[in-house]
Design a protein around this motif. Structure first.
Motif, PDB file in Angstrom:
ATOM      1  N   ALA A  62       0.825  -1.213   0.000  1.00  0.00           N
ATOM      2  CA  ALA A  62       0.000   0.000   0.000  1.00  0.00           C
ATOM      3  C   ALA A  62       0.857   1.259   0.000  1.00  0.00           C
ATOM      4  O   ALA A  62       0.661   2.178  -0.810  1.00  0.00           O
ATOM      5  CB  ALA A  62      -0.928  -0.018   1.210  1.00  0.00           C
ATOM      6  N   ASP A  63       1.826   1.317   0.890  1.00  0.00           N
ATOM      7  CA  ASP A  63       2.672   2.513   0.989  1.00  0.00           C
ATOM      8  C   ASP A  63       3.585   2.652  -0.222  1.00  0.00           C
ATOM      9  O   ASP A  63       3.870   3.771  -0.676  1.00  0.00           O
ATOM     10  CB  ASP A  63       3.530   2.455   2.255  1.00  0.00           C
ATOM     11  N   GLY A  64       4.074   1.507  -0.737  1.00  0.00           N
ATOM     12  CA  GLY A  64       4.978   1.570  -1.877  1.00  0.00           C
ATOM     13  C   GLY A  64       4.326   2.197  -3.092  1.00  0.00           C
ATOM     14  O   GLY A  64       4.883   3.106  -3.717  1.00  0.00           O
ATOM     15  N   PHE A  65       3.130   1.740  -3.435  1.00  0.00           N
ATOM     16  CA  PHE A  65       2.460   2.287  -4.623  1.00  0.00           C
ATOM     17  C   PHE A  65       1.938   3.706  -4.373  1.00  0.00           C
ATOM     18  O   PHE A  65       1.917   4.537  -5.287  1.00  0.00           O
ATOM     19  CB  PHE A  65       1.322   1.360  -5.051  1.00  0.00           C
ATOM     20  N   SER A  66       1.518   3.990  -3.133  1.00  0.00           N
ATOM     21  CA  SER A  66       1.012   5.346  -2.866  1.00  0.00           C
ATOM     22  C   SER A  66       2.130   6.371  -2.846  1.00  0.00           C
ATOM     23  O   SER A  66       1.898   7.553  -3.144  1.00  0.00           O
ATOM     24  CB  SER A  66       0.264   5.365  -1.532  1.00  0.00           C
ATOM     25  N   ASP A  67       3.370   5.939  -2.525  1.00  0.00           N
ATOM     26  CA  ASP A  67       4.497   6.873  -2.475  1.00  0.00           C
ATOM     27  C   ASP A  67       4.751   7.527  -3.832  1.00  0.00           C
ATOM     28  O   ASP A  67       5.239   8.660  -3.916  1.00  0.00           O
ATOM     29  CB  ASP A  67       5.776   6.158  -2.024  1.00  0.00           C
ATOM     30  N   ILE A  68       4.451   6.812  -4.902  1.00  0.00           N
ATOM     31  CA  ILE A  68       4.678   7.357  -6.245  1.00  0.00           C
ATOM     32  C   ILE A  68       3.909   8.660  -6.432  1.00  0.00           C
ATOM     33  O   ILE A  68       4.339   9.570  -7.161  1.00  0.00           O
ATOM     34  CB  ILE A  68       4.269   6.328  -7.319  1.00  0.00           C
TER      35      ILE A  68
ATOM     36  N   THR B  46      10.034   0.903  -4.972  1.00  0.00           N
ATOM     37  CA  THR B  46      10.896  -0.250  -5.261  1.00  0.00           C
ATOM     38  C   THR B  46      11.247  -1.022  -3.998  1.00  0.00           C
ATOM     39  O   THR B  46      11.130  -2.251  -3.948  1.00  0.00           O
ATOM     40  CB  THR B  46      12.184   0.225  -5.954  1.00  0.00           C
ATOM     41  N   THR B  47      11.696  -0.299  -2.973  1.00  0.00           N
ATOM     42  CA  THR B  47      12.172  -0.972  -1.754  1.00  0.00           C
ATOM     43  C   THR B  47      11.024  -1.540  -0.928  1.00  0.00           C
ATOM     44  O   THR B  47      11.124  -2.657  -0.409  1.00  0.00           O
ATOM     45  CB  THR B  47      12.991   0.008  -0.900  1.00  0.00           C
ATOM     46  N   LYS B  48       9.930  -0.802  -0.809  1.00  0.00           N
ATOM     47  CA  LYS B  48       8.826  -1.272   0.020  1.00  0.00           C
ATOM     48  C   LYS B  48       8.114  -2.474  -0.603  1.00  0.00           C
ATOM     49  O   LYS B  48       7.771  -3.434   0.107  1.00  0.00           O
ATOM     50  CB  LYS B  48       7.831  -0.135   0.269  1.00  0.00           C
TER      51      LYS B  48
END
Length: 823
Positions: A710-716, A744-746
Motif C-alpha cells: 500500500a505505501d509503496g504504490f502510494s508513495d509514487i 521499489t524498496t517497500k
C-alpha cells in the motif's frame, strides 16, 4: 526562597572549561582516558553506525516529576555491583531504602564485601572476581587499551576469565538460594551498575525489568564527551563529537568482551548478540538509567530522554562509630588535620608514595591523617603531625578534618562535599578524572593531578589551594545545597516510576509480583504470584499443569539493518565466519580427541625358556599383557569413534550454517534492509513488532506485505505532492525520486518478507524448543520459592483466604464459571 544551583555550562561542569583544553587533551598514560581521533577512518565508520536521535527534553531530575510515585508491589530485587568498596557502599544505602517498601533485597558483589553487606541488613550473594586485582590492573592500565607489558604477562586473559566468572556469578545471583538461610530466591527486578555487564542478559533470560544506576555519565549526550574519551577532531561539530564519543567507547569495550559475553549467553540458552548491537543495548532497549550525583554540581543534560534521571548522591545513614583512643587523642591535640587516602586503589610502590606525601606535608607544616588503604601506605608509627589510619567510616571522619585529598572515587568525593570539605583529587583511572575536573570547575579544589604526574611539590600546592578561604567557602556552599537533596529516596522513586507496576500485580494477592498466568483465549489472562499459585494448588483450585509462565518485561534484541547492501553483506560475512569456524572443527575435533586419549601401554616382557626376556604369549604370565592389548585396542576404537563423531557434528554445522544463511539470514537481512531504506531520506518506517516464534513471524509477514504494498504504490503519488508543497518544482523532483525508490524498496521488502519472516519465526521456535534448559531451571526455581513461601512465610497462612477469594472472583469474571475445587 531557596537559592537555585549555580548555572555552570555543561562543558565546565564535566571538567572541560573551554574547547582548547578539550582539544589539547592529555596523554592516556597520564589520566586514563583513551585518545579518540574522530577524523580517523575507524572512528568515522563507527560514527556511521551510531544513531543520532532528535533532542528530547525530559525532566531536569526525578525530583521535578510532580506525579507521586507509589509502589504497592513487593519484589525480589537483586542489585549487581562490580567495583571497589566505594562502588558498593552507595548501593547498600539504596538497598536499605528499598527495604522500607517491603522489597526483599539481595546485593550481589565480590566476596570481600560480604560482611559489609550483611552488617547493613541486606542479603548477600558472591559473584566472584577480585576487586583488589581489578584495581591493581586498572592502575597499570588506566585507559581502555592495555599496555604491552600487561599483554605479555597474560593479564588480559586473566581479566577476561574473571569477567566470565562474574557474568556467571551475576546470573546465579538471580535464581539461586540464599547462601546463609538457604531460602529460595528468584529475582523480580534487577538494579545494576554498567560494569557488571550481565544485567541486560539476565533480565532478558528472566523477562523482568532492569534499571541501571551509575556514578558517572554513561548515556550519550551532546553536552559533554564520555569521561573516558579524550577527543581529537577537526571536521566534526563539537556537540556531535561529544555524542559520538559515547558510542566509540562502548564499541571499544564490546570488542574486548563481546565474545566472552556471547559465549556466556549460550549457557543461558540465549542467542548471540550481533557485533553491531552489543555496544548500544541499553540505549536501544531504552533501559531506565539513574545517575547518582548532585544536580547542584552538574545539571541533567537537556537531550537525555525521560527514562534517564539525575537524583543526587547516595548516602547511607551515619554509622554509630566510636574512634579508637589514639585517633581521638590525635584529633584533640591540635588543629583539624587534612585527610589523605586512596582507599581501594592498589599502588605499585606504596613506600615511594608515603615518602612523597610526608615530604609535601613537612614542607607546608600541616597535620594530616593518612589512610593506609589497600596499598598499606604509611610508616610504622604515628606522631603529633601524622596519623596513620586503618579502617574508619568517612561519614564520621570527614566531619573532623579541614580538607581531603583522595583518588576521586564517586563515593569519597560525595562524602567530602557533603561535609563541605575542599577537595584535591589524584585520579588513577575511570571516572576519577571526571570527578576531579568537576570539583575544580566548581572552585571546590585545584585541578586534578594524575597519579603519574604527582610530586611532593604539586601535592603541597594543591593542599594549600584547599586551605584558602575561597575554596573552603565554595565547599560549604555546595554542602548547603546538597543538604536539601535525598539522592537515595529520589533514586527509589525513579526505580518505582519506571516499573510496569500495572502489569506486575498478582490478581489474587496484589502486593506480590506475578510470574504465572492462567490463559483464556477470549479474555485477559489471570496473573498469579509464586505464593498465590502454590496456595491455590495446595487448596485444589489449580493444577500445576494449568499454569503458564508470565513474561512481565520480555526483551528482544534485534539485528537492525540500515540498508539492503550492508545488511546482506554483513549477513553473508556472518554466515561465512560461522562456516569457517565449523570447518576448522572437522580437523580440530579429531585432533583434540586423539590428544586426549591415553597413551598405549607397552607389552610386558616375560622370561623365555633360555632365560632371556622376550614378548612371548606362550607363558601364562603374559595374560595381563594380552588383556592390556585388548583394552588399548578398545580404547583406540572408542577414541576414533568419538573423533569421527566430532568431525561429523562439525560437518553438520557447516551444512546447517550454509542453509540457515542462504534460506533465512540473508533473505531476512535483505528484507529488513529494504524496509529501512526510507529512513535514509527522512521517511518513517513502521514498526510491525518483533518475531518471537512462528506465529508472530507469520503475523509480521502479513503486516509488512499489506503496508509495504500500500505505501509503496502510494508513495509514487504522495511523495511528489509533499515535495511540491514544501519546495515547489524542486521538491516535486525530489519527491518523484523518493517515491520511485520507496515503491521499489517497500514492494520488494513486502514480497521477500512473505518468505523471510515466517522462516525466521520457525527458526526462533526451533531454537526455543532445543534450548529450553534455562527456562526449565527458572520455572523450577519459581515453583520452589512458591512452596517455601507458602510453608515458611506468614503470607501463606495469613492471606490464603484472600488469595482463594480473589482468584475465584477473577476466575468467574474471565472464565464465566466457578473453580472446580475437586480437580
Amino acid at each position: 526562597m531557596e537559592d537555585q544551583p549555580p548555572r555552570y555550562s555543561m562543558l565546565e561542569a564535566a571538567g572541560w572549561p573551554d574547547d582548547s583544553w578539550l582539544q589539547n587533551g592529555r596523554n592516556v598514560n597520564d589520566d586514563g582516558r583513551i585518545e579518540v581521533d574522530l577524523d580517523s577512518k575507524v572512528c568515522r565508520t563507527v560514527a556511521n553506525l551510531i544513531p543520532i536521535p532528535h533532542e528530547v527534553q525530559g525532566p531536569a531530575s526525578v525530583a521535578d516529576c510532580t506525579e507521586p510515585v507509589t509502589c504497592d508491589v513487593q519484589l525480589n530485587i537483586v542489585i549487581q555491583v562490580v567495583g571497589s568498596r566505594g562502588d558498593v557502599q552507595p548501593f547498600i544505602a539504596l538497598g536499605n531504602e528499598l527495604q522500607l517498601y517491603g522489597h526483599r533485597v539481595r546485593l550481589a558483589t565480590h566476596s570481600v564485601f560480604e560482611s559489609f553487606v550483611l552488617q547493613a541488613g541486606l542479603e548477600f550473594y558472591p559473584i566472584g572476581g577480585d576487586p583488589s586485582e581489578l584495581m591493581a590492573y586498572m592502575v597499570k592500565n588506566p585507559g581502555l587499551i592495555p599496555q604491552m607489558k600487561s599483554l605479555r604477562s597474560g593479564e588480559i586473559q586473566r581479566k577476561r576469565a574473571m569477567v566470565a566468572e562474574m557474568l556467571q556469578g551475576c546470573w546465579d545471583s538471580c535464581i539461586c538460594d540464599d547462601p546463609v538461610s538457604q531460602a529460595p530466591f528468584v529475582a523480580d527486578a534487577i538494579i545494576a551498575n554498567p560494569p557488571s555487564f550481565a544485567h541486560v542478559h539476565c533480565a532478558q533470560a528472566l523477562s523482568i525489568p532492569l534499571h541501571l544506576m551509575f556514578t558517572m555519565p554513561w548515556s550519550s549526550t551532546s553536552a559533554f564527551p564520555h569521561p573516558l574519551a579524550n577527543l581529537k577532531y577537526s571536521t566534526t561539530e563539537p556537540k556531535m563529537a561529544n555524542y559520538i564519543s559515547y558510542g566509540v567507547v562502548e564499541w571499544m569495550t564490546w570488542q574486548g568482551l563481546g565474545d566472552v559475553i556471547n559465549e556466556w549467553r549460550s549457557s543461558l540458552s540465549l542467542e548471540p548478540i550481533p557485533g553491531t548491537e552489543g555496544p548500544c543495548l541499553a540505549e536501544t532497549l531504552k533501559v531506565p538509567f539513574t545517575y547518582c550525583w548532585s544536580p547542584s554540581l552538574m545539571p541533567r543534560p537537556s537531550d537525555w530522554a525521560s527514562n534517564i534521571d539525575v537524583c543526587g548522591f547516595f548516602f547511607r545513614a551515619p554509622p554509630d562509630y566510636t574512634p579508637p583512643p589514639d585517633l581521638d587523642s590525635f584529633l584533640r591535640k591540635g588543629s583539624p588535620p587534612v585527610y589523605i587516602g586512596f582507599g581501594s586503589i592498589v599502588i605499585e610502590d606504596p613506600i615511594a608514595m608515603t615518602n612523597m606525601i610526608l615530604q609535601a606535608v613537612k614542607s607546608i607544616g600541616i597535620r594530616v591523617i593518612i589512610s593506609r588503604g589497600w596499598s598499606n601506605i604509611g610508616e610504622a608509627s604515628s606522631d603529633d603531625q601524622v596519623f596513620y589510619l586503618g579502617d574508619c567510616p568517612h561519614e564520621w571522619l570527614f566531619q573532623h578534618v579541614t580538607a581531603v585529598v583522595h583518588h576521586g572515587g564517586a563515593g569519597t568525593t560525595a562524602c567530602g562535599l557533603r561535609f563541605g570539605r575542599a577537595t584535591t583529587i589524584v585520579p588513577f583511572f575511570g571516572d576519577q578524572l571526571f570527578w576531579g575536573n568537576l570539583v575544580a570547575s566548581c572552585g571546590l579544589g585545584p585541578r586534578p593531578i594524575p597519579y603519574q604526574s604527582l610530586t611532593s611539590q604539586n601535592l603541597a600546592e594543591a593542599i594549600q589551594f584547599c586551605l584558602r578561604p575561597e575554596a573552603q567557602s565554595a565547599a560549604h556552599d555546595v554542602a548547603s545545597r546538597m543538604s536539601h537533596e535525598n539522592g537515595v529516596a529520589a533514586a527509589v522513586a525513579s526505580f518505582h516510576r519506571n516499573l510496569p507496576l500495572n502489569d506486575m500485580r498478582c490478581d489474587a494477592l496484589p502486593s506480590q509480583s506475578a510470574v504465572w498466568q492462567l490463559e483464556n483465549p477470549s479474555k485477559p489472562p489471570i496473573h498469579l504470584s509464586k505464593i498465590a499459585a502454590e496456595v491455590l494448588i495446595q487448596h485444589h483450585r489449580l493444577k500445576c499443569s494449568d499454569l503458564q509462565p508470565y513474561f512481565v518485561n520480555p526483551i528482544s534484541i534485534q539485528n537492525r539493518r540500515w540498508d539492503p547492501v550492508t545488511g546482506t553483506a554483513s549477513s553473508l560475512i556472518g554466515t561465512g565466519t560461522d562456516m569457517l569456524k565449523a570447518t576448522g572443527g572437522i580437523v580440530y575435533k579429531p585432533y583434540q580427541e586423539f590428544r586426549r586419549a591415553p597413551k598405549s601401554q607397552p607389552e610386558l616382557a616375560v622370561p623365555s625358556p633360555s632365560g632371556s626376556r622376550s614378548p612371548s604369549v606362550a607363558s601364562s604370565g603374559n595374560v595381563s599383557s594380552l588383556l592390556a592389548s585388548g583394552v588399548n585396542e578398545s580404547s583406540r576404537l572408542r577414541t576414533t569413534g568419538v573423533a569421527m563423531e566430532g568431525a561429523a557434528k562439525s560437518l553438520g554445522k557447516v551444512i546447517g550454517y550454509f542453509y540457515k544463511g542462504m534460506l533465512v539470514d540473508m533473505p531476512l537481512a535483505a528484507t529488513e534492509g529494504l524496509r529501512a531504506v526510507p529512513r535514509l531520506y527522512g521517511d518513517e518506517v513502521k514498526d510491525h513488532g518483533t518475531v518471537r516464534d512462528w506465529k508472530s513471524g507469520a503475523t509480521l509477514a502479513g503486516k509488512n506485505f499489506v503496508h509495504g504494498m500500500a505505501d509503496g504504490f502510494s508513495d509514487i503519488f504522495t511523495q511528489p505532492y509533499k515535495g511540491g508543497q514544501e519546495e515547489g518544482a524542486k521538491g516535486v523532483m525530489k519527491g518523484l525520486a523518493k517515491g520511485t525508490l520507496g515503491a521499489t524498496t517497500k514492494v520488494s521488502s513486502a514480497a521477500l518478507g512473505l518468505v523471510a519472516y515466517p522462516a525466521h519465526g520457525i527458526m526462533k521456535s526451533l531454537y526455543t524448543i532445543t534450548h529450553s534448559k534455562t527456562q526449565k531451571r527458572i520455572l523450577q526455581a519459581r515453583i520452589q520459592e512458591g512452596k517455601y513461601l507458602a510453608e515458611h512465610s506468614d503470607k501463606g497462612q495469613k492471606h490464603y483466604r484472600t488469595i482463594i477469594r480473589n482468584f475465584e472472583t477473577a476466575y468467574r469474571k474471565n472464565f464465566g464459571n466457578t473453580v472446580d475445587s475437586t480437580s
